[in-house]
Write an enzyme that holds these catalytic residues in place. Sequence first.
Site, mmCIF file in Angstrom:
data_model
loop_
_atom_site.group_PDB
_atom_site.id
_atom_site.type_symbol
_atom_site.label_atom_id
_atom_site.label_comp_id
_atom_site.label_asym_id
_atom_site.label_seq_id
_atom_site.Cartn_x
_atom_site.Cartn_y
_atom_site.Cartn_z
ATOM 1 N N SER A 248 0.797 -1.233 0.000
ATOM 2 C CA SER A 248 0.000 0.000 0.000
ATOM 3 C C SER A 248 0.827 1.280 0.000
ATOM 4 O O SER A 248 0.291 2.355 -0.273
ATOM 5 C CB SER A 248 -0.907 0.033 1.223
ATOM 6 O OG SER A 248 -2.031 -0.755 0.994
ATOM 7 N N LYS B 192 0.582 3.428 -2.954
ATOM 8 C CA LYS B 192 -0.630 4.211 -3.242
ATOM 9 C C LYS B 192 -0.378 5.722 -3.190
ATOM 10 O O LYS B 192 -0.895 6.484 -4.010
ATOM 11 C CB LYS B 192 -1.740 3.848 -2.245
ATOM 12 C CG LYS B 192 -2.234 2.407 -2.379
ATOM 13 C CD LYS B 192 -3.134 2.030 -1.202
ATOM 14 C CE LYS B 192 -3.690 0.623 -1.324
ATOM 15 N NZ LYS B 192 -4.439 0.206 -0.129
ATOM 16 N N TYR C 231 -2.780 -2.267 -10.580
ATOM 17 C CA TYR C 231 -2.827 -2.087 -9.125
ATOM 18 C C TYR C 231 -2.074 -3.213 -8.401
ATOM 19 O O TYR C 231 -1.277 -2.973 -7.500
ATOM 20 C CB TYR C 231 -4.294 -2.004 -8.661
ATOM 21 C CG TYR C 231 -4.439 -2.078 -7.170
ATOM 22 C CD1 TYR C 231 -4.022 -1.016 -6.368
ATOM 23 C CD2 TYR C 231 -4.946 -3.223 -6.548
ATOM 24 C CE1 TYR C 231 -4.120 -1.100 -4.978
ATOM 25 C CE2 TYR C 231 -5.049 -3.310 -5.176
ATOM 26 C CZ TYR C 231 -4.635 -2.244 -4.401
ATOM 27 O OH TYR C 231 -4.718 -2.318 -3.023
ATOM 28 N N TYR D 182 -4.078 3.650 7.557
ATOM 29 C CA TYR D 182 -5.360 2.932 7.576
ATOM 30 C C TYR D 182 -6.271 3.517 8.656
ATOM 31 O O TYR D 182 -6.254 4.717 8.903
ATOM 32 C CB TYR D 182 -5.167 1.430 7.798
ATOM 33 C CG TYR D 182 -4.099 0.827 6.940
ATOM 34 C CD1 TYR D 182 -4.109 1.020 5.558
ATOM 35 C CD2 TYR D 182 -3.084 0.072 7.481
ATOM 36 C CE1 TYR D 182 -3.135 0.460 4.753
ATOM 37 C CE2 TYR D 182 -2.110 -0.491 6.685
ATOM 38 C CZ TYR D 182 -2.141 -0.290 5.321
ATOM 39 O OH TYR D 182 -1.182 -0.839 4.543
ATOM 40 N N VAL E 254 1.227 -3.753 3.925
ATOM 41 C CA VAL E 254 1.135 -5.038 4.614
ATOM 42 C C VAL E 254 2.384 -5.902 4.436
ATOM 43 O O VAL E 254 2.523 -6.930 5.080
ATOM 44 C CB VAL E 254 -0.115 -5.852 4.218
ATOM 45 C CG1 VAL E 254 -1.381 -5.215 4.740
ATOM 46 C CG2 VAL E 254 -0.183 -6.044 2.723
HETATM 47 O O1 DON Z 1 -5.109 -4.804 -2.207
HETATM 48 C C1 DON Z 1 -4.451 -5.489 -1.443
HETATM 49 O O2 DON Z 1 -4.945 -6.350 -0.782
HETATM 50 C C2 DON Z 1 -3.011 -5.232 -1.236
HETATM 51 N N1 DON Z 1 -2.216 -5.408 -2.353
HETATM 52 C C3 DON Z 1 -2.896 -3.896 -0.578
HETATM 53 C C4 DON Z 1 -1.804 -3.976 0.290
HETATM 54 C C5 DON Z 1 -1.778 -3.101 1.449
HETATM 55 O O3 DON Z 1 -0.709 -2.892 1.967
HETATM 56 C C6 DON Z 1 -3.084 -2.562 1.924
HETATM 57 N N2 DON Z 1 -3.039 -2.273 3.207
HETATM 58 N N3 DON Z 1 -2.979 -2.877 4.162
#
Ligand code: DON
Length: 342
Positions: A80, A83, A205, A257, A275
């Site tokens: 994330s 982003k 994405y 978040y 994550v």
């Molecule tokens: O969309 C997803 O599930 C992940 N690629 C996003 C990853 C992330 O770090 C989102 N936040 N926790």
Amino acid sequence: MSNLGDLQSLASSIAAVTSPFRNYLNDIYEKYRSLNDGVVADYIPELALAKPEWFGICVVTPDGQIFEVGDCDKLFTIQSISKAFVYGLALEDHGREYVNSKVSVEPTGEAFNSIVLDEATNRPYNPMVNAGAIATADLIKGQNSTERLKRMLAMFKRYTGREHDINVPVFLSEKSTGYRNKAMAYLMLNFGMVSNKIDETLDLYFQQCSILVNAKDLAMLAATLANGGINPVTKERAIDEHYVQDVISVMFTCGMYDASGEWAYRVGIPAKSGVGGGITAVVPSQLGIGTFSPPLDTKGNSLRGIKVCEDLSKDFGLHLFNVAKPERDLKEWLEGGNINDW
Ligand code: DON
């Protein structure tokens, strides 16, 4: 030594080895490396392969000093954290008004993968939750999917000063399990918030989340923003200066978040977590911080990373709204410091 640039970089590396700030970072690294709380993300099967003991801290100053301790070269997926930076690219591609018509900048207080859109406008709430990030990826310009991905990778290279690869197993793992993201994309298509290139945009994405970085890259990403959009080492401009404040603002209000409010209150440094275990944190005009440690708290933020940022903020008075004299003067500690302080 042939020129002034070489001499400056030699001076920076000497400072990074001898300054008391280095000892400080070693101390917080030792303080938190034995912290064994938190859980490595496993909702994307490939992420579960990360080792809980991996831990790195890197700090980069706007004048190009680099301080590192621990696993700062270990590669992991940016997730994330991407982003925030892709949002910056979308702003450059379309300008603030248009991007804002597709993605709002309001914190949700909801989990990052919640399926929720603004009821009045049908926009996703912000570019840091998955829905907003998918809508943002949709805005990235390019003749075809390859060109769109190349533009993203070129952008990350401008920030970090090096080429980035994609972790293909993570990408495929996300692509084959990301039903929730797909559902969000179709919901947004229903409301006309994204184009009908759904599969291409979702791939983009998932690919942006699978870009491989290390803690040093995260510090460099943050230091580039802290330095007004110019990479402190290569001196290359990574983002139009007019959009730096937009990116940092959404990091501050939405980057951690549904813990963003508490983070703003306690740490007060605009930051974005992923994550994969990374956190990138921007102290405007002062520092870029990158931390890496895979075990996460219940909100999805790296536990050791949180601790490190909390300590840095408290010890050096880095909270954006701090007006009290900090325990330690950052400039002194970076440049040689007062020997009595350590
Ligand atoms: O969309 C997803 O599930 C992940 N690629 C996003 C990853 C992330 O770090 C989102 N936040 N926790």
